[in-house]
Design a protein around this motif. Structure first.
Motif, PDB file in Angstrom:
ATOM      1  N   GLY A 354       0.802  -1.217   0.000  1.00  0.00           N
ATOM      2  CA  GLY A 354       0.000   0.000   0.000  1.00  0.00           C
ATOM      3  C   GLY A 354       0.828   1.257   0.000  1.00  0.00           C
ATOM      4  N   GLN A 355       2.099   1.190  -0.370  1.00  0.00           N
ATOM      5  CA  GLN A 355       2.985   2.357  -0.291  1.00  0.00           C
ATOM      6  C   GLN A 355       2.665   3.434  -1.336  1.00  0.00           C
ATOM      7  OE1 GLN A 355       4.074  -0.839  -0.376  1.00  0.00           O
ATOM      8  NE2 GLN A 355       5.852  -1.190   0.952  1.00  0.00           N
ATOM      9  N   LEU A 356       1.988   3.090  -2.424  1.00  0.00           N
ATOM     10  CA  LEU A 356       1.807   4.047  -3.510  1.00  0.00           C
ATOM     11  C   LEU A 356       0.997   5.271  -3.084  1.00  0.00           C
ATOM     12  CD1 LEU A 356       1.166   1.688  -6.575  1.00  0.00           C
ATOM     13  CD2 LEU A 356       3.235   2.962  -6.009  1.00  0.00           C
ATOM     14  N   ARG A 357       0.127   5.144  -2.115  1.00  0.00           N
ATOM     15  CA  ARG A 357      -0.738   6.256  -1.708  1.00  0.00           C
ATOM     16  C   ARG A 357      -0.190   6.989  -0.492  1.00  0.00           C
ATOM     17  NH1 ARG A 357      -6.613   3.861  -1.006  1.00  0.00           N
ATOM     18  NH2 ARG A 357      -6.988   6.058  -0.495  1.00  0.00           N
ATOM     19  N   LEU A 358       1.040   6.683  -0.095  1.00  0.00           N
ATOM     20  CA  LEU A 358       1.567   7.239   1.154  1.00  0.00           C
ATOM     21  C   LEU A 358       2.545   8.368   0.880  1.00  0.00           C
ATOM     22  CD1 LEU A 358       2.270   3.962   3.182  1.00  0.00           C
ATOM     23  CD2 LEU A 358       0.193   5.362   3.144  1.00  0.00           C
ATOM     24  N   GLN A 359       2.580   9.274   1.854  1.00  0.00           N
ATOM     25  CA  GLN A 359       3.586  10.316   1.933  1.00  0.00           C
ATOM     26  C   GLN A 359       3.795  10.615   3.407  1.00  0.00           C
ATOM     27  OE1 GLN A 359       2.138  13.784  -0.074  1.00  0.00           O
ATOM     28  NE2 GLN A 359       0.190  13.829   1.006  1.00  0.00           N
ATOM     29  N   PRO A 360       4.833  11.348   3.770  1.00  0.00           N
ATOM     30  CA  PRO A 360       5.081  11.595   5.195  1.00  0.00           C
ATOM     31  C   PRO A 360       3.863  12.201   5.877  1.00  0.00           C
ATOM     32  CG  PRO A 360       6.978  12.263   3.907  1.00  0.00           C
ATOM     33  CD  PRO A 360       5.913  11.915   2.923  1.00  0.00           C
ATOM     34  N   GLY A 361       3.479  11.592   7.018  1.00  0.00           N
ATOM     35  CA  GLY A 361       2.359  12.091   7.804  1.00  0.00           C
ATOM     36  C   GLY A 361       1.011  11.531   7.423  1.00  0.00           C
ATOM     37  N   THR A 362       0.929  10.704   6.373  1.00  0.00           N
ATOM     38  CA  THR A 362      -0.358  10.133   5.962  1.00  0.00           C
ATOM     39  C   THR A 362      -0.879   9.200   7.050  1.00  0.00           C
ATOM     40  OG1 THR A 362       0.273  10.232   3.628  1.00  0.00           O
ATOM     41  CG2 THR A 362      -1.521   8.737   4.221  1.00  0.00           C
ATOM     42  N   PRO A 363      -2.167   9.368   7.479  1.00  0.00           N
ATOM     43  CA  PRO A 363      -2.750   8.422   8.435  1.00  0.00           C
ATOM     44  C   PRO A 363      -3.042   7.095   7.733  1.00  0.00           C
ATOM     45  CG  PRO A 363      -4.385  10.010   7.757  1.00  0.00           C
ATOM     46  CD  PRO A 363      -3.097  10.470   7.153  1.00  0.00           C
ATOM     47  N   VAL A 364      -2.860   6.019   8.442  1.00  0.00           N
ATOM     48  CA  VAL A 364      -3.066   4.700   7.848  1.00  0.00           C
ATOM     49  C   VAL A 364      -3.920   3.840   8.767  1.00  0.00           C
ATOM     50  CG1 VAL A 364      -0.895   4.711   6.557  1.00  0.00           C
ATOM     51  CG2 VAL A 364      -0.925   3.815   8.887  1.00  0.00           C
ATOM     52  N   GLN A 365      -4.562   2.872   8.156  1.00  0.00           N
ATOM     53  CA  GLN A 365      -5.291   1.834   8.881  1.00  0.00           C
ATOM     54  C   GLN A 365      -4.598   0.521   8.543  1.00  0.00           C
ATOM     55  OE1 GLN A 365      -9.432   1.604   7.974  1.00  0.00           O
ATOM     56  NE2 GLN A 365      -9.848  -0.048   9.420  1.00  0.00           N
ATOM     57  N   ALA A 366      -3.813   0.002   9.502  1.00  0.00           N
ATOM     58  CA  ALA A 366      -2.910  -1.110   9.225  1.00  0.00           C
ATOM     59  C   ALA A 366      -3.532  -2.447   9.582  1.00  0.00           C
ATOM     60  CB  ALA A 366      -1.604  -0.930   9.985  1.00  0.00           C
ATOM     61  N   THR A 367      -3.344  -3.396   8.686  1.00  0.00           N
ATOM     62  CA  THR A 367      -3.687  -4.794   8.936  1.00  0.00           C
ATOM     63  C   THR A 367      -2.391  -5.578   9.005  1.00  0.00           C
ATOM     64  OG1 THR A 367      -5.764  -4.578   7.722  1.00  0.00           O
ATOM     65  CG2 THR A 367      -4.950  -6.806   8.106  1.00  0.00           C
ATOM     66  N   GLU A 368      -2.137  -6.240  10.110  1.00  0.00           N
ATOM     67  CA  GLU A 368      -0.849  -6.898  10.314  1.00  0.00           C
ATOM     68  C   GLU A 368      -0.766  -8.208   9.549  1.00  0.00           C
ATOM     69  OE1 GLU A 368       2.120  -8.400  13.916  1.00  0.00           O
ATOM     70  OE2 GLU A 368       0.113  -7.643  14.369  1.00  0.00           O
ATOM     71  N   ASP A 369       0.359  -8.399   8.876  1.00  0.00           N
ATOM     72  CA  ASP A 369       0.666  -9.654   8.188  1.00  0.00           C
ATOM     73  C   ASP A 369       1.680 -10.403   9.045  1.00  0.00           C
ATOM     74  OD1 ASP A 369       1.473 -11.732   6.599  1.00  0.00           O
ATOM     75  OD2 ASP A 369       1.621 -10.555   4.770  1.00  0.00           O
ATOM     76  N   LYS A 370       1.200 -11.356   9.845  1.00  0.00           N
ATOM     77  CA  LYS A 370       2.071 -12.051  10.799  1.00  0.00           C
ATOM     78  C   LYS A 370       3.055 -12.975  10.099  1.00  0.00           C
ATOM     79  CE  LYS A 370      -1.171 -11.835  14.665  1.00  0.00           C
ATOM     80  NZ  LYS A 370      -1.916 -12.595  15.694  1.00  0.00           N
ATOM     81  N   THR A 371       2.661 -13.518   8.966  1.00  0.00           N
ATOM     82  CA  THR A 371       3.597 -14.415   8.262  1.00  0.00           C
ATOM     83  C   THR A 371       4.792 -13.649   7.752  1.00  0.00           C
ATOM     84  OG1 THR A 371       2.382 -14.099   6.185  1.00  0.00           O
ATOM     85  CG2 THR A 371       1.722 -15.930   7.587  1.00  0.00           C
ATOM     86  N   ALA A 372       4.584 -12.434   7.289  1.00  0.00           N
ATOM     87  CA  ALA A 372       5.711 -11.630   6.811  1.00  0.00           C
ATOM     88  C   ALA A 372       6.617 -11.235   7.953  1.00  0.00           C
ATOM     89  CB  ALA A 372       5.200 -10.391   6.091  1.00  0.00           C
ATOM     90  N   ALA A 373       6.012 -10.966   9.133  1.00  0.00           N
ATOM     91  CA  ALA A 373       6.826 -10.604  10.297  1.00  0.00           C
ATOM     92  C   ALA A 373       7.669 -11.767  10.769  1.00  0.00           C
ATOM     93  CB  ALA A 373       5.917 -10.124  11.422  1.00  0.00           C
ATOM     94  N   ALA A 374       7.082 -12.978  10.668  1.00  0.00           N
ATOM     95  CA  ALA A 374       7.816 -14.151  11.146  1.00  0.00           C
ATOM     96  C   ALA A 374       8.961 -14.521  10.228  1.00  0.00           C
ATOM     97  CB  ALA A 374       6.862 -15.341  11.271  1.00  0.00           C
ATOM     98  N   GLY A 375       8.827 -14.263   8.927  1.00  0.00           N
ATOM     99  CA  GLY A 375       9.892 -14.610   7.996  1.00  0.00           C
ATOM    100  C   GLY A 375       9.742 -16.023   7.509  1.00  0.00           C
ATOM    101  N   PRO A 376      10.700 -16.505   6.712  1.00  0.00           N
ATOM    102  CA  PRO A 376      10.607 -17.815   6.090  1.00  0.00           C
ATOM    103  C   PRO A 376      10.806 -18.964   7.039  1.00  0.00           C
ATOM    104  CG  PRO A 376      12.719 -16.824   5.578  1.00  0.00           C
ATOM    105  CD  PRO A 376      11.901 -15.775   6.298  1.00  0.00           C
ATOM    106  N   ASN A 377      11.453 -18.739   8.188  1.00  0.00           N
ATOM    107  CA  ASN A 377      11.727 -19.826   9.119  1.00  0.00           C
ATOM    108  C   ASN A 377      11.612 -19.310  10.547  1.00  0.00           C
ATOM    109  OD1 ASN A 377      12.476 -22.185  10.317  1.00  0.00           O
ATOM    110  ND2 ASN A 377      14.596 -22.174   9.584  1.00  0.00           N
ATOM    111  N   PRO A 378      10.392 -19.096  11.038  1.00  0.00           N
ATOM    112  CA  PRO A 378      10.223 -18.460  12.333  1.00  0.00           C
ATOM    113  C   PRO A 378      10.721 -19.286  13.494  1.00  0.00           C
ATOM    114  CG  PRO A 378       8.134 -19.299  11.515  1.00  0.00           C
ATOM    115  CD  PRO A 378       9.112 -19.444  10.421  1.00  0.00           C
TER     116      PRO A 378
END
Length: 386
Positions: A354-378
């Motif tokens: 979702g980076q295309l619509r962002l600029q510094p200070g833009t408010p966001v509504q975030a949905t967490e992707d836990k698999t991406a946070a964990a990485g390939p071998n958590p």
């Protein structure tokens, strides 16, 4: 009275105008405030990161043997099936042994005859020695008999060599596997006459466990590889063509003693146990060699990293759910994870999508992707490649 009514009417009008100006202005201001931009977020994770080098390699068998006949004769039995697992010493084929058994029997008979001749010559020699002492026989007769005994002894030694050769030739009629491996396609059928001079052979036996891989890396990586190997055994992973699926894990066994001047690469050899038979001779694989480890390395999903006119950056989600543009410095990446060497802190939230619509200070509504946070071998450790 009329004047009072006019005053009241004017005041009411002013109130209406004021509401229209100030009330609607506030509503318009609220309406102009942009809504939060929906994004997918992940976290900056600290973990041990294995530094890897990846090259393209070819699987090679440790040993490959073409089974040939060592004597001539009729192939009376083929004792294997194509693709069969065989052990060292397992019988693969049988050549008609009768001519060679007959040759062995003849050599044994000759040996027995000459042995009897030797026994008789020794008895005669003993008699000549006794009569020579008493003067009944000449010295020449004694010497001649001694030479007869010596000649017969030599003949027996030749007979024994003939017997041994005949026994070896007979043994060659039974063809056994010289190693543990797997048979290939049968090259000749039962009933054919085979010769020791045949070039085609009977079957090829290939050793699959363990198995090796020959792969190449740029010569510029040789100092890193040599330094890492000096510290201990280096682990190697064989990957499928997709570069992700692990086929087997092994160790580095050889760094070639010269660099290929035409390609500027160095050859390396790795050994794999191949317990699951996932590697096959001639197979092309990607080989990942671990040359180091970064402890508590900060990693993010690779799609977090954006490229701008001033270099790499990432969108960091602040506690008030607005985004900040953060310049970053990156290290190697692997399987969708990038090592960040500067610019981010462990536990920070970053924008994955979702980076295309962002600029510094833009408010966001975030949905967490836990698999991406964990990485390939958590459950273990991350990896990174150059």
């Amino acid at each position: 009275m009329k004047t009072k009514s006019m005053i009241l009417a004017g005041g009411a009008g002013l109130l209406v105008v004021g509401w229209l100006i100030f009330g609607r202005g506030a509503d318009n201001k609220a309406a102009l405030k942009p809504p939060p931009v929906p994004v997918v977020s992940g976290q900056v994770v600290a973990r041990e990161v294995a530094l890897n080098l990846t090259g393209i390699g070819t699987i090679q068998a440790y040993n490959t043997v073409t089974i040939h006949a060592r004597v001539d004769g009729e192939l009376i039995n083929v004792a294997f099936h194509e693709g069969q697992d065989v052990k060292k010493g397992d019988v693969l084929a049988q050549i008609d042994p009768r001519p060679y058994q007959a040759a062995l029997d003849n050599a044994l008979a000759t040996l027995a005859k000459d042995q009897a001749t030797l026994n008789n010559a020794k008895r005669d020699l003993a008699r000549y020695q006794d009569t020579a002492v008493k003067g009944y026989s000449s010295r020449q007769q004694l010497d001649t008999q001694a030479m007869t005994v010596d000649g017969t002894v030599a003949q027996i030694q030749a007979d024994q060599a003939t017997v041994e050769n005949a026994r070896v030739q007979l043994g060659y009629t039974t063809i056994a596997s010289p190693l543990d491996g797997v048979t290939g396609i049968r090259l000749i059928d039962q009933g054919n006459i085979v010769h020791a001079s045949d070039t085609g052979g009977i079957v090829v036996v290939t050793q699959l466990q363990p198995i090796s891989a020959i792969f190449t890396l740029p010569q510029s990586e040789l100092p890193r590889i040599a330094a890492a190997r000096a510290k201990g055994t280096l682990s190697v992973v064989a990957l499928d063509g997709d570069g992700v699926t692990e086929l087997d894990q092994g160790t580095l066994t050889l760094i070639d003693n010269q660099i290929d001047p035409t390609t500027g690469t160095i050859k390396l050899k790795a050994s794999f146990p191949n317990d699951r038979r996932t590697l096959w001779p001639g197979q092309f694989v990607n080989v990942r060699l671990q040359v180091g480890t970064v402890h508590d390395g900060l990693t993010v999903a690779t799609r977090v990293i954006q490229r701008g006119p001033n270099g790499f950056f990432a969108f960091v989600i602040k506690p008030d759910n607005t985004v900040e543009v953060r310049p970053v410095e990156t290290g190697p990446d692997d399987r969708g994870q990038t090592l960040v060497t500067k610019g981010l802190n462990a536990g920070e939230r970053v924008v994955l999508d979702g980076q295309l619509r962002l600029q510094p200070g833009t408010p966001v509504q975030a949905t967490e992707d836990k698999t991406a946070a964990a990485g390939p071998n958590p459950s273990a450790q991350g990896t990174a490649e150059r």
